[in-house]
Design a protein around this motif. Structure first.
Motif, PDB file in Angstrom:
ATOM      1  N   VAL A 140       0.870  -1.184   0.000  1.00 49.92           N
ATOM      2  CA  VAL A 140       0.000   0.000   0.000  1.00 49.92           C
ATOM      3  C   VAL A 140       0.903   1.229   0.000  1.00 49.92           C
ATOM      4  CG1 VAL A 140      -1.820   1.248   1.196  1.00 49.92           C
ATOM      5  CG2 VAL A 140      -1.761  -1.252   1.311  1.00 49.92           C
ATOM      6  N   PRO A 141       0.893   2.016  -1.080  1.00 46.57           N
ATOM      7  CA  PRO A 141       1.746   3.205  -1.131  1.00 46.57           C
ATOM      8  C   PRO A 141       1.217   4.315  -0.224  1.00 46.57           C
ATOM      9  CG  PRO A 141       0.376   3.082  -3.093  1.00 46.57           C
ATOM     10  CD  PRO A 141       0.105   1.835  -2.297  1.00 46.57           C
ATOM     11  N   GLY A 142       2.142   5.046   0.360  1.00 49.36           N
ATOM     12  CA  GLY A 142       1.768   6.149   1.245  1.00 49.36           C
ATOM     13  C   GLY A 142       2.886   6.442   2.214  1.00 49.36           C
ATOM     14  N   ARG A 143       2.564   7.191   3.263  1.00 43.21           N
ATOM     15  CA  ARG A 143       3.591   7.526   4.252  1.00 43.21           C
ATOM     16  C   ARG A 143       2.954   7.634   5.635  1.00 43.21           C
ATOM     17  NH1 ARG A 143       2.680  11.205   0.799  1.00 43.21           N
ATOM     18  NH2 ARG A 143       4.501  10.802  -0.443  1.00 43.21           N
ATOM     19  N   TRP A 144       3.803   7.386   6.608  1.00 40.03           N
ATOM     20  CA  TRP A 144       3.368   7.495   8.001  1.00 40.03           C
ATOM     21  C   TRP A 144       3.566   8.925   8.479  1.00 40.03           C
ATOM     22  CZ3 TRP A 144       0.748   3.863  10.564  1.00 40.03           C
ATOM     23  CH2 TRP A 144       0.751   2.578  10.050  1.00 40.03           C
ATOM     24  N   LYS A 145       2.550   9.459   9.123  1.00 38.30           N
ATOM     25  CA  LYS A 145       2.633  10.768   9.781  1.00 38.30           C
ATOM     26  C   LYS A 145       2.236  10.537  11.231  1.00 38.30           C
ATOM     27  CE  LYS A 145       2.129  13.777   5.893  1.00 38.30           C
ATOM     28  NZ  LYS A 145       1.538  14.961   5.338  1.00 38.30           N
ATOM     29  N   GLY A 146       3.268  10.403  12.059  1.00 34.91           N
ATOM     30  CA  GLY A 146       3.008  10.039  13.455  1.00 34.91           C
ATOM     31  C   GLY A 146       2.496   8.608  13.491  1.00 34.91           C
ATOM     32  N   SER A 147       1.363   8.404  14.127  1.00 36.85           N
ATOM     33  CA  SER A 147       0.788   7.056  14.215  1.00 36.85           C
ATOM     34  C   SER A 147      -0.250   6.788  13.120  1.00 36.85           C
ATOM     35  CB  SER A 147       0.137   6.863  15.592  1.00 36.85           C
ATOM     36  OG  SER A 147      -0.927   7.778  15.746  1.00 36.85           O
ATOM     37  N   ARG A 148      -0.433   7.746  12.226  1.00 40.01           N
ATOM     38  CA  ARG A 148      -1.415   7.599  11.140  1.00 40.01           C
ATOM     39  C   ARG A 148      -0.727   7.340   9.808  1.00 40.01           C
ATOM     40  NH1 ARG A 148      -6.778  10.650  10.973  1.00 40.01           N
ATOM     41  NH2 ARG A 148      -6.381  10.192   8.807  1.00 40.01           N
ATOM     42  N   PHE A 149      -1.320   6.463   9.043  1.00 39.76           N
ATOM     43  CA  PHE A 149      -0.820   6.184   7.711  1.00 39.76           C
ATOM     44  C   PHE A 149      -1.704   6.918   6.711  1.00 39.76           C
ATOM     45  CE2 PHE A 149      -0.658   3.766   3.736  1.00 39.76           C
ATOM     46  CZ  PHE A 149       0.714   3.711   3.538  1.00 39.76           C
ATOM     47  N   LYS A 175       6.539   6.384  -3.307  1.00 41.36           N
ATOM     48  CA  LYS A 175       7.439   5.237  -3.420  1.00 41.36           C
ATOM     49  C   LYS A 175       7.573   4.536  -2.055  1.00 41.36           C
ATOM     50  CE  LYS A 175       9.766   6.502  -7.519  1.00 41.36           C
ATOM     51  NZ  LYS A 175       8.716   6.237  -8.436  1.00 41.36           N
ATOM     52  N   GLU A 176       7.168   5.249  -0.997  1.00 36.89           N
ATOM     53  CA  GLU A 176       7.159   4.657   0.341  1.00 36.89           C
ATOM     54  C   GLU A 176       5.810   3.969   0.542  1.00 36.89           C
ATOM     55  OE1 GLU A 176       8.099   7.504   3.410  1.00 36.89           O
ATOM     56  OE2 GLU A 176       9.147   8.740   1.934  1.00 36.89           O
ATOM     57  N   GLY A 177       5.688   3.236   1.644  1.00 40.78           N
ATOM     58  CA  GLY A 177       4.414   2.596   1.925  1.00 40.78           C
ATOM     59  C   GLY A 177       4.535   1.565   3.020  1.00 40.78           C
ATOM     60  N   MET A 178       3.564   0.666   3.043  1.00 45.80           N
ATOM     61  CA  MET A 178       3.588  -0.413   4.031  1.00 45.80           C
ATOM     62  C   MET A 178       3.154  -1.709   3.359  1.00 45.80           C
ATOM     63  SD  MET A 178       0.332   0.201   6.491  1.00 45.80           S
ATOM     64  CE  MET A 178      -1.258   0.639   5.837  1.00 45.80           C
ATOM     65  N   LEU A 179       3.639  -2.811   3.906  1.00 42.97           N
ATOM     66  CA  LEU A 179       3.318  -4.126   3.390  1.00 42.97           C
ATOM     67  C   LEU A 179       2.307  -4.766   4.331  1.00 42.97           C
ATOM     68  CD1 LEU A 179       3.994  -6.267   1.244  1.00 42.97           C
ATOM     69  CD2 LEU A 179       5.687  -7.168   2.849  1.00 42.97           C
ATOM     70  N   LEU A 180       1.153  -5.102   3.790  1.00 39.17           N
ATOM     71  CA  LEU A 180       0.127  -5.781   4.586  1.00 39.17           C
ATOM     72  C   LEU A 180       0.234  -7.278   4.345  1.00 39.17           C
ATOM     73  CD1 LEU A 180      -3.012  -3.548   3.870  1.00 39.17           C
ATOM     74  CD2 LEU A 180      -1.468  -3.436   5.825  1.00 39.17           C
ATOM     75  N   LYS A 181       0.238  -8.020   5.420  1.00 36.93           N
ATOM     76  CA  LYS A 181       0.215  -9.475   5.337  1.00 36.93           C
ATOM     77  C   LYS A 181      -1.199  -9.933   5.689  1.00 36.93           C
ATOM     78  CE  LYS A 181       5.027 -10.119   6.608  1.00 36.93           C
ATOM     79  NZ  LYS A 181       5.935 -10.780   7.536  1.00 36.93           N
ATOM     80  N   VAL A 182      -1.549 -11.144   5.277  1.00 34.52           N
ATOM     81  CA  VAL A 182      -2.869 -11.665   5.586  1.00 34.52           C
ATOM     82  C   VAL A 182      -3.048 -11.710   7.099  1.00 34.52           C
ATOM     83  CG1 VAL A 182      -4.395 -13.663   5.477  1.00 34.52           C
ATOM     84  CG2 VAL A 182      -3.059 -13.040   3.484  1.00 34.52           C
ATOM     85  N   LYS A 183      -4.076 -11.061   7.548  1.00 42.42           N
ATOM     86  CA  LYS A 183      -4.376 -11.008   8.973  1.00 42.42           C
ATOM     87  C   LYS A 183      -5.864 -10.722   9.115  1.00 42.42           C
ATOM     88  CE  LYS A 183      -3.487  -8.177  13.030  1.00 42.42           C
ATOM     89  NZ  LYS A 183      -2.939  -6.929  13.503  1.00 42.42           N
ATOM     90  N   TRP A 184      -6.505 -11.342  10.076  1.00 43.89           N
ATOM     91  CA  TRP A 184      -7.910 -11.069  10.355  1.00 43.89           C
ATOM     92  C   TRP A 184      -7.991  -9.879  11.304  1.00 43.89           C
ATOM     93  CZ3 TRP A 184     -12.550 -11.717   8.585  1.00 43.89           C
ATOM     94  CH2 TRP A 184     -13.641 -11.425   9.386  1.00 43.89           C
ATOM     95  N   VAL A 185      -8.836  -8.906  10.967  1.00 46.59           N
ATOM     96  CA  VAL A 185      -9.087  -7.752  11.818  1.00 46.59           C
ATOM     97  C   VAL A 185     -10.510  -7.890  12.340  1.00 46.59           C
ATOM     98  CG1 VAL A 185      -9.262  -5.233  11.916  1.00 46.59           C
ATOM     99  CG2 VAL A 185      -7.534  -6.309  10.445  1.00 46.59           C
TER     100      VAL A 185
END
Length: 170
Positions: free
Chosen positions: A110-119, A126-136
């Motif tokens: 998921v492309p984006g950036r962290w601002k404090g504790s919020r994504f 070009k930055e982002g986070m990698l989500l793995k399969v997880k139940w929420v």
């Protein structure tokens, strides 16, 4: 056999079912709209109480007149449909996987950036986070609100029916 007051009751029933500003049908439609407003207040309270989201889009979508709000009152059949058009409303209520299992992938970028504790999502980043399969787990805000309001509605309906009987059929 002759029943005293039967003709009067028939006339009162006929008068009550006519349309117009003082009719029972119109009063019922106004009452239905009022209980709908009460219900969306309970839904909003549950979204806040369960800390379902930290943005106000879902919360606002349960306000009559919001662009994402569903509010369909049909006076002819006395039905009211209430809901939200926010695409993730059911996911946060029911729970969801972070990655669509039908895709066959076990992770998603998921492309984006962290601002404090919020994504903050940004499709050009070009930055982002990698989500793995997880139940929420879901917060069940809708289910809770429905349960709460059903208890409130039973008492309100009984009071309102008695009020209508006393004013329309005396």
């Amino acid at each position: 056999m002759r029943f005293e007051g039967l003709d009067q009751l028939r006339k009162q029933l006929s008068d009550a079912t006519k349309t117009g500003s003082g009719s029972l049908r119109n009063e019922m439609a106004l009452w239905l709209e009022g209980i709908g407003m009460d219900f969306i207040d309970v839904v909003q309270d549950e979204i806040i109480r369960t800390r379902t989201v930290d943005t106000s889009r879902l919360l606002n979508s349960f306000g009559k007149g919001d662009g994402d709000n569903v509010w369909n009152l049909t006076k002819g059949s006395l039905t009211l449909e209430i809901g939200s058009n926010v695409e993730y409303a059911s996911f946060v209520n029911d729970g969801h996987f972070t990655v669509d299992l039908k895709s066959g992938k076990d992770r998603r970028w998921v492309p984006g950036r962290w601002k404090g504790s919020r994504f903050e999502y940004d499709p050009t980043s070009k930055e982002g986070m990698l989500l793995k399969v997880k139940w929420v787990d879901g917060s069940n805000y809708w289910d809770n609100a429905k349960f709460i309001y059903e208890r409130m509605f039973e008492k309100d309906l009984e009071i309102k029916l008695n009020q209508w009987m006393n004013t329309k059929f005396t």
